[in-house]
Design an enzyme around this catalytic site. Structure first.
Site, PDB file in Angstrom:
ATOM      1  N   VAL A   5     -46.386 -46.468  -3.740  1.00 45.04           N
ATOM      2  CA  VAL A   5     -47.771 -46.219  -4.121  1.00 45.04           C
ATOM      3  C   VAL A   5     -47.811 -45.471  -5.449  1.00 45.04           C
ATOM      4  O   VAL A   5     -47.179 -44.419  -5.608  1.00 45.04           O
ATOM      5  CB  VAL A   5     -48.509 -45.412  -3.033  1.00 45.04           C
ATOM      6  CG1 VAL A   5     -49.919 -45.064  -3.491  1.00 45.04           C
ATOM      7  CG2 VAL A   5     -48.566 -46.220  -1.736  1.00 45.04           C
ATOM      8  N   GLU A 100     -27.138 -24.542   5.524  1.00 46.43           N
ATOM      9  CA  GLU A 100     -26.447 -25.585   6.293  1.00 46.43           C
ATOM     10  C   GLU A 100     -25.495 -26.388   5.411  1.00 46.43           C
ATOM     11  O   GLU A 100     -24.390 -26.743   5.840  1.00 46.43           O
ATOM     12  CB  GLU A 100     -27.476 -26.496   6.957  1.00 46.43           C
ATOM     13  CG  GLU A 100     -28.288 -25.792   8.042  1.00 46.43           C
ATOM     14  CD  GLU A 100     -29.308 -26.701   8.707  1.00 46.43           C
ATOM     15  OE1 GLU A 100     -29.301 -27.912   8.405  1.00 46.43           O
ATOM     16  OE2 GLU A 100     -30.104 -26.200   9.525  1.00 46.43           O
ATOM     17  N   ASP A 238     -46.151 -32.498   4.254  1.00 46.87           N
ATOM     18  CA  ASP A 238     -45.818 -31.643   3.114  1.00 46.87           C
ATOM     19  C   ASP A 238     -46.835 -31.725   1.989  1.00 46.87           C
ATOM     20  O   ASP A 238     -46.730 -30.980   1.013  1.00 46.87           O
ATOM     21  CB  ASP A 238     -44.439 -32.030   2.570  1.00 46.87           C
ATOM     22  CG  ASP A 238     -43.327 -31.673   3.531  1.00 46.87           C
ATOM     23  OD1 ASP A 238     -43.561 -30.810   4.387  1.00 46.87           O
ATOM     24  OD2 ASP A 238     -42.232 -32.255   3.426  1.00 46.87           O
ATOM     25  N   ALA A 249     -41.062 -29.768   9.642  1.00 47.08           N
ATOM     26  CA  ALA A 249     -41.279 -31.030  10.348  1.00 47.08           C
ATOM     27  C   ALA A 249     -42.369 -30.923  11.407  1.00 47.08           C
ATOM     28  O   ALA A 249     -43.164 -31.856  11.587  1.00 47.08           O
ATOM     29  CB  ALA A 249     -39.969 -31.498  10.984  1.00 47.08           C
ATOM     30  N   GLN A 250     -42.416 -29.807  12.124  1.00 45.87           N
ATOM     31  CA  GLN A 250     -43.388 -29.688  13.210  1.00 45.87           C
ATOM     32  C   GLN A 250     -44.825 -29.735  12.702  1.00 45.87           C
ATOM     33  O   GLN A 250     -45.712 -30.299  13.354  1.00 45.87           O
ATOM     34  CB  GLN A 250     -43.148 -28.390  13.982  1.00 45.87           C
ATOM     35  CG  GLN A 250     -42.057 -28.492  15.027  1.00 45.87           C
ATOM     36  CD  GLN A 250     -42.387 -29.526  16.089  1.00 45.87           C
ATOM     37  OE1 GLN A 250     -43.527 -29.684  16.496  1.00 45.87           O
ATOM     38  NE2 GLN A 250     -41.380 -30.239  16.544  1.00 45.87           N
TER      39      GLN A 250
END
Length: 451
Positions: A5, A100, A238, A249-250
């Protein structure tokens, strides 16, 4: 529909997208915009060529190739100083992603690859975690932040806080400490995990609706997740800014479910649901094998049980029994033994992003050159017509044809590659041979050369 888009026309209710087959315009009655976010380099987008982020599958494949490739090139190096550079890994950003990533690189160096090479000792690899903030995992609180930092140091990660990155090139990272001291870290592999920026579509929506965007490019939305003044447009994930909700994410999952429910209610002629309310299920971050931190409600936990919680949550949200089973099997191999199932890399995975960006820049430069040539040609035609009109009909003379101007317009060099420290390192000729310099070209050091 397949496509990227490029434009949303609120007034016409049209979405324009591009694909390999051309441009597609799609009308809509109700629109959900959930284009997510990309990596933010805080105004230094030239860093992206040397320090990729990790926001897509392509990013992950590129990083895997760069990380494994650095060990392979270190094995081939004769110069001890250059070998040390290949075995130095810098991760920028001490949030969950950066922590991480640093932990996983350390696991590779100290466990997975330690018996795979004859000339190098992978356990001597340097993994450096940088952040301009004063704490690791600052959003988790002081206790978990300290626990995370201690664990990182135990597994061989050098944590450097209050260190601002001011320069990135092929062979290192330039930083400024809190006291203003400038220094450089020589390294060949950099990972950027320091920030995010919402899709540019958010700015389009705000400009057309008269709305606002925050510093991360997220659009301010109403409490029902709709764009102000446009109840037919939902912005979730987001891309939305509402009540300082975190970009996790939640929030995206719950927001998407809420928007879908609102649309169903409208179709059924039912009254709208109450305003969106986010339910915080907690935050988790894994640091190393058998160690993680978790913050769930009032519970703060670090260590093995937090790691088990992290595993359980991630498996639970996978779709399908097959995915859950195979993921658990791969984890068992990785955590209990030394093996890693995904270790295949290709040069294409490493250089494709940079080459595509350069191709796009070259196409834009070529288009500008063609436009300039066209304008020059039109000017010549006008000049020729004017000259012909001034000639007397009885003079027996004919105007000489005007020469078509063909200015030498060349595409501008790509920023960050034609000059400065990065350019000075381009010393190899990437023609496809197996020398160290040729292989180094695959990692961005000599991508300008033919081949």
């Amino acid at each position: 529909l397949l496509g990227r888009v490029t434009e949303i026309d609120i007034a016409a209710k049209m979405v324009t997208s591009v694909s390999p087959l051309g441009t597609t315009v799609t009308p809509y009655d109700t629109l959900i915009v959930a284009a997510g976010a990309g990596q933010s380099y805080f105004g230094n987008d030239q860093f992206s060529e040397f320090a990729p982020g990790m926001k897509s599958i392509d990013d992950a494949l590129e990083l895997r190739g760069r990380i494994f490739g650095c060990f392979e090139l270190a094995e081939l190096c004769e110069d001890p100083q250059e070998q040390e550079e290949w075995l130095t890994f810098v991760v920028v950003g001490a949030g969950p992603t950066g922590v991480e990533m640093a932990g996983q690189i350390s696991e590779l160096a100290h466990r997975t690859l330690r018996r795979d090479f004859r000339r190098i000792d992978t356990t001597k690899a340097k993994i450096i975690l940088l952040d301009a903030a004063p704490a690791v995992l600052g959003a988790f609180g002081d206790k978990l932040s300290a626990a995370a930092r201690d664990q990182l140091q135990k597994i061989g990660v050098d944590v450097e806080l209050n260190a601002k990155v001011v320069g990135v090139d092929n062979t290192g990272v330039d930083i400024v400490d809190a006291d203003g001291n400038e220094r450089r870290i020589p390294c060949r592999c950099k990972v950027w995990a320091a920030g995010v920026s919402a899709s540019p579509l958010g700015k389009q929506l705000a400009e057309q609706s008269g709305g606002e965007v925050d510093r991360a490019g997220r659009v301010q939305v109403n409490e029902d997740l709709t764009l102000p003044g446009h109840p037919e447009i939902f912005v979730v994930g987001d891309m939305m800014a509402l009540n300082n909700l975190p970009g996790v994410a939640q929030v995206a999952m719950q927001g998407g479910k809420y928007a879908a429910g609102q649309i169903v209610r409208r179709l059924r002629g039912e009254p709208p649901a109450p305003p969106f309310k986010y339910f915080d299920k907690g935050s988790m971050a894994t640091i190393s094998r058998f160690h993680a931190v978790a913050s769930v409600g009032k519970i703060r936990m670090a260590g093995f049980f937090a790691w088990l919680m992290w595993l359980g949550v991630h498996v639970m949200y996978l779709v399908g029994f097959k995915n859950r089973f195979t993921t658990m099997l791969h984890w068992a191999v990785s955590f209990i033994f030394r093996g890693r199932s995904q270790r295949t890399t290709t040069r294409q995975q490493i250089v494709a992003r940079t080459l595509m960006a350069r191709l796009s820049s070259a196409e834009e430069a070529l288009k500008e050159a063609e436009e300039k040539n066209s304008e020059a040609g039109e000017s010549s035609a006008v000049a020729a017509s004017a000259a012909g009109a001034e000639l007397r009909p009885d003079a027996g003379l004919r105007p000489e044809p005007a020469l078509r101007a063909e200015p030498d317009v060349r595409p501008e060099p790509v920023e960050g590659r034609s000059s400065g420290p990065a350019a000075s390192n381009n010393h190899a000729d990437a023609t496809g041979s197996d020398s160290v310099d040729e292989l180094a070209a695959a990692y961005g050091e000599n991508i300008d050369q033919p081949g």
